[in-house]
Design a protein around this motif. Structure first.
Motif: not given
Length: 209
Positions: A81-102
């Protein structure tokens, strides 16, 4: 512009509300159809509620307003369904202790791009709390909020820049999608300083003379 929103949380509510006020057509999609319909009714002005696939198929631009950890799975389910569409990511991969999960791995935005390779993924709107996006417009000390936009597809980036401007903000080029991880790391740092230390994050980078 037709905008599909994946998710029914605070970011979905804040951004969708502003885009509807700017004259865009929006469909809210969620696994909980009643919650999606309720959010659409609150936003009003013709906003529709439905399932995730319905929102994905509706939008020229699709906002993934989903928690990190859930986004890639949802996007993978909606890959066709998303093929060819603009997909905007606004997420933040932040965990406990403000750890960057990525840390040491692909950014959250890159994970969405890997989950739906034919979508045109753009990173934006992740550096501010949802309350900022509810301001009409977000202006501080006479300066409109500046919003970095990262993506590899020029047409997709241009669409998102338009949506940034429609919020009363100033879009600027943040580089390709390879720089999305820098935005996510910046968000993790700012959240740690703001929540953990009570710092005035805005004062960290004052304007140049």
């Amino acid at each position: 512009m037709r905008i599909g929103v994946l998710g029914t949380g605070n970011m979905a509510d804040a951004l969708a509300t502003q885009w509807v006020r700017a004259g865009h057509e929006v469909t809210i999609g969620g696994r909980d159809l009643a919650r999606a319909a309720g959010l659409a009714a609150r936003i009003g002005d013709g906003t529709r509620g439905g399932g995730l696939r319905e929102a994905a198929e509706f939008g020229e631009v699709v906002l993934a307003a989903l928690p990190y950890g859930a986004g890639a799975g949802v996007v993978r389910e909606l890959r066709t369904a998303l093929a060819g569409r603009t997909l905007v990511d606004c997420s933040n991969p932040v965990g406990p202790g403000f750890e960057l999960l990525t840390e040491g791995g692909p950014s959250a935005a890159r994970q969405l791009a890997d989950a739906a390779p034919e979508a045109r993924v753009v990173k934006a709107f992740n550096l501010c709390h949802e309350g900022v996006w509810r301001l009409s417009p977000p202006v501080f000390d006479g300066r409109p909020l500046a919003v970095p936009v990262c993506g590899d597809d020029e047409a997709a980036v241009a669409r998102v820049r338009t949506l940034v401007a429609d919020l009363g903000c100033t879009p600027f080029a943040g580089g390709g999608l390879d720089r999305a991880g820098l935005l996510e790391a910046t968000a993790a740092l700012f959240i740690a300083l703001w929540v953990g230390e009570g710092a005035d994050v805005q004062a960290i980078a004052p304007p140049l003379g």
